[in-house]
Design a protein around this motif. Structure first.
Motif, PDB file in Angstrom:
ATOM      1  N   MET A  61       0.826  -1.206   0.000  1.00 39.84           N
ATOM      2  CA  MET A  61       0.000   0.000   0.000  1.00 39.84           C
ATOM      3  C   MET A  61       0.858   1.254   0.000  1.00 39.84           C
ATOM      4  SD  MET A  61      -3.016  -1.206   2.618  1.00 39.84           S
ATOM      5  CE  MET A  61      -4.033   0.227   2.390  1.00 39.84           C
ATOM      6  N   TRP A  62       1.955   1.269   0.768  1.00 38.96           N
ATOM      7  CA  TRP A  62       2.841   2.435   0.790  1.00 38.96           C
ATOM      8  C   TRP A  62       3.409   2.707  -0.601  1.00 38.96           C
ATOM      9  CZ3 TRP A  62       6.244   0.350   5.398  1.00 38.96           C
ATOM     10  CH2 TRP A  62       5.453   0.272   6.556  1.00 38.96           C
ATOM     11  N   ASP A  63       3.734   1.611  -1.315  1.00 33.71           N
ATOM     12  CA  ASP A  63       4.332   1.764  -2.643  1.00 33.71           C
ATOM     13  C   ASP A  63       3.301   2.174  -3.700  1.00 33.71           C
ATOM     14  OD1 ASP A  63       6.738   0.988  -1.553  1.00 33.71           O
ATOM     15  OD2 ASP A  63       6.621  -1.096  -2.264  1.00 33.71           O
ATOM     16  N   LYS A  64       2.062   1.733  -3.515  1.00 32.99           N
ATOM     17  CA  LYS A  64       1.049   1.922  -4.559  1.00 32.99           C
ATOM     18  C   LYS A  64       0.274   3.215  -4.418  1.00 32.99           C
ATOM     19  CE  LYS A  64      -2.683  -0.605  -6.889  1.00 32.99           C
ATOM     20  NZ  LYS A  64      -3.470  -1.863  -6.904  1.00 32.99           N
ATOM     21  N   PHE A  65       0.040   3.651  -3.187  1.00 33.62           N
ATOM     22  CA  PHE A  65      -0.804   4.822  -2.957  1.00 33.62           C
ATOM     23  C   PHE A  65       0.032   5.960  -2.366  1.00 33.62           C
ATOM     24  CE2 PHE A  65      -3.419   0.977  -2.372  1.00 33.62           C
ATOM     25  CZ  PHE A  65      -4.252   1.112  -3.478  1.00 33.62           C
ATOM     26  N   PRO A  66      -0.297   7.220  -2.691  1.00 33.57           N
ATOM     27  CA  PRO A  66       0.577   8.348  -2.317  1.00 33.57           C
ATOM     28  C   PRO A  66       0.396   8.917  -0.919  1.00 33.57           C
ATOM     29  CG  PRO A  66      -1.217   9.111  -3.699  1.00 33.57           C
ATOM     30  CD  PRO A  66      -1.352   7.625  -3.628  1.00 33.57           C
ATOM     31  N   GLY A  67      -0.482   8.396  -0.116  1.00 33.92           N
ATOM     32  CA  GLY A  67      -0.634   8.948   1.230  1.00 33.92           C
ATOM     33  C   GLY A  67      -1.972   8.681   1.870  1.00 33.92           C
ATOM     34  N   ILE A  68      -2.881   8.088   1.120  1.00 44.99           N
ATOM     35  CA  ILE A  68      -4.195   7.760   1.668  1.00 44.99           C
ATOM     36  C   ILE A  68      -4.781   6.614   0.846  1.00 44.99           C
ATOM     37  CG2 ILE A  68      -5.393   9.479   0.237  1.00 44.99           C
ATOM     38  CD1 ILE A  68      -7.325   9.905   2.611  1.00 44.99           C
ATOM     39  N   ALA A  69      -5.441   5.705   1.504  1.00 36.18           N
ATOM     40  CA  ALA A  69      -6.068   4.582   0.813  1.00 36.18           C
ATOM     41  C   ALA A  69      -7.298   4.142   1.594  1.00 36.18           C
ATOM     42  CB  ALA A  69      -5.090   3.419   0.662  1.00 36.18           C
ATOM     43  N   ARG A  70      -8.247   3.590   0.878  1.00 41.01           N
ATOM     44  CA  ARG A  70      -9.437   3.045   1.534  1.00 41.01           C
ATOM     45  C   ARG A  70      -9.215   1.565   1.821  1.00 41.01           C
ATOM     46  NH1 ARG A  70     -15.706   2.105  -0.491  1.00 41.01           N
ATOM     47  NH2 ARG A  70     -15.869   0.066   0.499  1.00 41.01           N
ATOM     48  N   ILE A  71      -9.600   1.136   3.009  1.00 37.99           N
ATOM     49  CA  ILE A  71      -9.646  -0.282   3.327  1.00 37.99           C
ATOM     50  C   ILE A  71     -11.057  -0.604   3.805  1.00 37.99           C
ATOM     51  CG2 ILE A  71      -7.197  -0.490   3.863  1.00 37.99           C
ATOM     52  CD1 ILE A  71      -7.921  -0.388   6.831  1.00 37.99           C
ATOM     53  N   ASP A  72     -11.425  -1.873   3.750  1.00 36.08           N
ATOM     54  CA  ASP A  72     -12.767  -2.298   4.142  1.00 36.08           C
ATOM     55  C   ASP A  72     -12.775  -2.844   5.560  1.00 36.08           C
ATOM     56  OD1 ASP A  72     -13.678  -1.623   1.652  1.00 36.08           O
ATOM     57  OD2 ASP A  72     -13.573  -3.667   0.855  1.00 36.08           O
ATOM     58  N   ALA A  73     -13.757  -2.406   6.342  1.00 38.17           N
ATOM     59  CA  ALA A  73     -13.990  -2.968   7.671  1.00 38.17           C
ATOM     60  C   ALA A  73     -15.103  -4.003   7.547  1.00 38.17           C
ATOM     61  CB  ALA A  73     -14.350  -1.854   8.650  1.00 38.17           C
ATOM     62  N   PHE A  74     -15.860  -4.206   8.602  1.00 36.92           N
ATOM     63  CA  PHE A  74     -16.926  -5.198   8.574  1.00 36.92           C
ATOM     64  C   PHE A  74     -17.976  -4.843   7.523  1.00 36.92           C
ATOM     65  CE2 PHE A  74     -15.268  -5.642  12.923  1.00 36.92           C
ATOM     66  CZ  PHE A  74     -15.018  -7.010  12.926  1.00 36.92           C
ATOM     67  N   PHE A  75     -18.366  -5.847   6.729  1.00 37.14           N
ATOM     68  CA  PHE A  75     -19.403  -5.697   5.712  1.00 37.14           C
ATOM     69  C   PHE A  75     -19.104  -4.544   4.752  1.00 37.14           C
ATOM     70  CE2 PHE A  75     -21.324  -7.432   9.593  1.00 37.14           C
ATOM     71  CZ  PHE A  75     -21.607  -8.708   9.129  1.00 37.14           C
ATOM     72  N   ARG A  76     -17.826  -4.449   4.392  1.00 39.16           N
ATOM     73  CA  ARG A  76     -17.336  -3.462   3.430  1.00 39.16           C
ATOM     74  C   ARG A  76     -17.527  -2.018   3.888  1.00 39.16           C
ATOM     75  NH1 ARG A  76     -17.300  -6.348  -1.622  1.00 39.16           N
ATOM     76  NH2 ARG A  76     -16.093  -8.217  -1.082  1.00 39.16           N
ATOM     77  N   ALA A  77     -17.757  -1.796   5.170  1.00 40.26           N
ATOM     78  CA  ALA A  77     -17.804  -0.417   5.664  1.00 40.26           C
ATOM     79  C   ALA A  77     -16.428   0.203   5.436  1.00 40.26           C
ATOM     80  CB  ALA A  77     -18.161  -0.387   7.147  1.00 40.26           C
ATOM     81  N   PRO A  78     -16.359   1.394   4.820  1.00 35.35           N
ATOM     82  CA  PRO A  78     -15.056   1.958   4.460  1.00 35.35           C
ATOM     83  C   PRO A  78     -14.321   2.577   5.649  1.00 35.35           C
ATOM     84  CG  PRO A  78     -16.803   3.450   3.796  1.00 35.35           C
ATOM     85  CD  PRO A  78     -17.479   2.228   4.340  1.00 35.35           C
ATOM     86  N   MET A  79     -13.011   2.343   5.687  1.00 34.85           N
ATOM     87  CA  MET A  79     -12.097   3.022   6.594  1.00 34.85           C
ATOM     88  C   MET A  79     -11.024   3.694   5.741  1.00 34.85           C
ATOM     89  SD  MET A  79     -11.406   0.212   9.620  1.00 34.85           S
ATOM     90  CE  MET A  79     -10.311   1.313  10.524  1.00 34.85           C
ATOM     91  N   LEU A  80     -10.306   4.642   6.324  1.00 33.77           N
ATOM     92  CA  LEU A  80      -9.213   5.287   5.621  1.00 33.77           C
ATOM     93  C   LEU A  80      -7.890   5.000   6.323  1.00 33.77           C
ATOM     94  CD1 LEU A  80     -10.561   8.822   4.634  1.00 33.77           C
ATOM     95  CD2 LEU A  80     -10.237   6.840   3.167  1.00 33.77           C
ATOM     96  N   TYR A  81      -6.884   4.688   5.539  1.00 35.51           N
ATOM     97  CA  TYR A  81      -5.509   4.532   6.016  1.00 35.51           C
ATOM     98  C   TYR A  81      -4.763   5.768   5.530  1.00 35.51           C
ATOM     99  CZ  TYR A  81      -1.017   2.013   6.713  1.00 35.51           C
ATOM    100  OH  TYR A  81       0.230   1.599   7.124  1.00 35.51           O
ATOM    101  N   VAL A  82      -4.265   6.581   6.474  1.00 37.20           N
ATOM    102  CA  VAL A  82      -3.748   7.910   6.117  1.00 37.20           C
ATOM    103  C   VAL A  82      -2.302   8.077   6.568  1.00 37.20           C
ATOM    104  CG1 VAL A  82      -4.088  10.393   6.388  1.00 37.20           C
ATOM    105  CG2 VAL A  82      -6.080   8.870   6.362  1.00 37.20           C
ATOM    106  N   TRP A  83      -1.433   8.510   5.626  1.00 36.94           N
ATOM    107  CA  TRP A  83      -0.067   8.900   5.985  1.00 36.94           C
ATOM    108  C   TRP A  83       0.371  10.166   5.247  1.00 36.94           C
ATOM    109  CZ3 TRP A  83      -1.572   4.713   3.203  1.00 36.94           C
ATOM    110  CH2 TRP A  83      -1.034   4.493   1.940  1.00 36.94           C
ATOM    111  N   ASP A  84      -0.564  10.820   4.589  1.00 39.20           N
ATOM    112  CA  ASP A  84      -0.325  12.135   3.989  1.00 39.20           C
ATOM    113  C   ASP A  84      -0.135  13.153   5.118  1.00 39.20           C
ATOM    114  OD1 ASP A  84      -1.131  13.992   1.303  1.00 39.20           O
ATOM    115  OD2 ASP A  84      -1.566  14.902   3.240  1.00 39.20           O
ATOM    116  N   PRO A  85       1.013  13.873   5.183  1.00 44.31           N
ATOM    117  CA  PRO A  85       1.297  14.747   6.334  1.00 44.31           C
ATOM    118  C   PRO A  85       0.252  15.833   6.581  1.00 44.31           C
ATOM    119  CG  PRO A  85       3.298  14.378   5.084  1.00 44.31           C
ATOM    120  CD  PRO A  85       2.172  13.812   4.269  1.00 44.31           C
ATOM    121  N   LYS A  86      -0.252  16.451   5.524  1.00 46.95           N
ATOM    122  CA  LYS A  86      -1.253  17.505   5.718  1.00 46.95           C
ATOM    123  C   LYS A  86      -2.524  16.927   6.318  1.00 46.95           C
ATOM    124  CE  LYS A  86      -3.623  21.334   3.398  1.00 46.95           C
ATOM    125  NZ  LYS A  86      -3.768  22.082   2.109  1.00 46.95           N
ATOM    126  N   ALA A  87      -2.932  15.769   5.822  1.00 46.46           N
ATOM    127  CA  ALA A  87      -4.114  15.108   6.373  1.00 46.46           C
ATOM    128  C   ALA A  87      -3.872  14.703   7.822  1.00 46.46           C
ATOM    129  CB  ALA A  87      -4.473  13.891   5.522  1.00 46.46           C
TER     130      ALA A  87
END
Length: 541
Positions: A61-87
């Motif tokens: 994920m670090w290599d593919k996405f520039p600082g934020i990506a969506r991941i799925d929680a229970f029953f495809r409920a969306p979560m965000l994985y964030v490493w963009d400094p401004k965010a």
């Protein structure tokens, strides 16, 4: 028992149906955010994302996405994985009270540690930090330096007796764990856990160190805590847990019991000594300069909301024992491991320490904290191998999250800000930000202490990383930043400086595998659950 089980089943079924209905009928504004390919509809990416072998997924994920990506929680409920400094700045600083700890995390911390900083939110958290902040001030750290040196000399003497016959393989994780516990004991609590005089088992250290390996495989259970925590009385809930024939749960109960008993014992002793006056305090461990003695004295004078009740004192003591011991022991073990693998760095650091000490018994606080190569080694290890890999927050209201680096949505359009619905889970990518090549350069995944001996790339300053410590997210930032990061820095530098003058460390033949978790931990191999980090240790001749 029957009523409780029926209530649990009914609550669980209701929660399950609501989640399925909500997922199937509501379109999320996060649907356009790219992320990894879907896994399970029921549990989403959670098992793979939080698995102890999750390194591959995260690196991908670090290599593919520039600082934020969506991941799925229970029953495809969306979560965000964030490493963009401004965010991250918005999450941990600007809107830190919009993005609060998850209810699962605070319930877990309340059950395991009690009512301390880790389990409090909002105004309660701010109030507790206001009371605790003065005891973690730099001026107070100076007064604790002799205590830290005293503990570390005990460690040095014990290791010397282990290797006096020649080079020996020693489990440094065990020694760093016991040492970190004794440092937090004497320095923070005015209490001695361990004389550090020989190889032995310390039950408190063993239980605290096994907390994460014990609880991580149970993470799915945490999701039902909000529904069952208030059923019946505490003693009734405890009895129910004791009847469940699950080994891991039995171990979890032993750990929490040890923490509670230890904190109550220490608090009772401290109160008795305080009642006897300053002379009695001066003859105890820490001579009354430890954090808890200072806090209790201030607490006796405080009134109103500035006074901390006993349940919060106990909760913060348990939290401190765990947080200070677990992260610092892991960081110390990792520093020694990296030094063992880079003998040139180890020798260069050793010479800096020898020159700084000269003919003095010990290096003073200000000089120690300003040694440039020691600082570089600590910073680089905390950057590349941050003990805490991530934190999770929940958006308490609808908000908008701006991005420093715009991304391309699934529909092909450029996205510079993300609409965050109330209730969205957000993972703060501590380690992801620390090793981001866009910030730290193409060698971001390499251990190079020299990077901190030279001017950092302009991209580091431009990123405006919101961490409380040296452009790193390792101690987090904002109102929930690690309150004891200066305490931890002092521990690490004293231990490393004392040991390197006496010993040379080299790698063992045994495999050491660092498991991915909220706080990393090493095991003897990738498939093993046995903790440990053996190194070869010999005296400097």
């Amino acid at each position: 028992m029957t009523v409780l089980l029926q209530a649990i089943v009914a609550s669980g079924a209701g929660w399950l149906l609501w989640k399925i209905f909500r997922t199937l009928t509501k379109t999320s504004p996060l649907a356009n955010i790219p992320g990894p390919a879907p896994d399970s509809f029921i549990v989403g990416h959670l098992p793979r994302f939080f698995d102890r072998h999750a390194w591959g997924m995260h690196r991908e994920m670090w290599d593919k996405f520039p600082g934020i990506a969506r991941i799925d929680a229970f029953f495809r409920a969306p979560m965000l994985y964030v490493w963009d400094p401004k965010a991250l700045h918005y999450i941990v600083v600007k809107e830190q009270y919009v993005y609060e700890e998850t209810i699962n995390f605070t319930h877990f911390c309340s059950l395991v540690f009690g009512e301390g900083l880790l389990s409090s939110l909002g105004n309660k958290h701010k109030q507790q930090r206001k009371i605790l902040n003065p005891v973690f001030h730099t001026n107070h750290m100076r007064t604790m330096t002799p205590t830290f040196y005293g503990v570390t000399r005990q460690l040095r003497n014990a290791l010397e007796s282990e290797v006096k016959g020649g080079k020996q393989e020693i489990d440094l994780l065990n020694w760093m764990t016991r040492t970190a516990l004794e440092l937090v004991g004497q320095g923070a609590l005015g209490y001695s856990f361990d004389p550090l005089d020989r190889e032995r088992t310390n039950i408190v250290a063993e239980h605290v160190k096994s907390l994460i390996p014990t609880f991580v495989p149970m993470f799915m259970v945490f999701h039902i805590l909000p529904f069952v925590q208030n059923f019946g009385t505490a003693s009734f809930r405890r009895r129910v847990l004791e009847l469940i024939p699950w080994k891991r749960l039995k171990k979890a109960l032993e750990i929490t019991d040890t923490l509670e008993h230890t904190s109550k014992t220490i608090l009772s002793q401290k109160k008795e000594l305080l009642a006897q006056g300053d002379v009695a305090m001066q003859h105890q461990v820490g001579e009354g300069k430890d954090l808890m003695s200072v806090l209790l004295k201030a607490n006796m004078r405080a009134i109103g909301e500035d006074k901390m009740p006993d349940d919060e004192l106990l909760g913060n003591m348990s939290s401190l024992i765990f947080a200070a011991m677990e992260t610092t022991s892991g960081a110390l073990a990792r520093i020694l491991q990296m030094l063992s693998q880079h003998q040139d760095v180890q020798e260069k650091l050793r010479q800096e320490i020898i020159a700084a000490r000269g003919d003095k018994e010990e290096i003073g606080y200000d000089e120690l904290m300003s040694l440039p190569y020691l600082e570089a080694v600590c910073k680089e290890t905390l950057r590349l191998h941050a003990p805490a890999t991530n934190m999770i927050r929940t958006a308490m209201k609808d908000t908008v999250l701006p991005l420093g680096t715009p991304i391309r949505g699934k529909d092909g359009k450029i996205i510079s800000e993300v609409t965050i619905p109330k209730g969205t889970g957000v993972v703060i990518g501590i380690l992801a930000c620390n090793v981001n090549p866009a910030i730290w350069g193409p060698d971001a995944h390499e251990w190079k202490p020299e990077r901190f001996m030279n001017p950092l790339p302009d991209t580091v300053a431009e990123a405006r990383i919101p961490g409380v410590y040296s452009n790193l997210m390792s101690f987090l930032g904002g109102g929930r930043a690690c309150i004891g990061f200066k305490f931890s820095q002092l521990e690490m530098k004293i231990v490393i400086s004392v040991l390197l003058e006496k010993f040379r460390f080299s790698p063992s033949d045994k495999e050491v595998y660092w498991n991915f978790a909220g706080v990393q931990y090493p095991t003897l191999g990738k498939t093993s659950w046995e903790s440990g980090m053996p190194l070869r240790v010999e005296l400097i001749r």
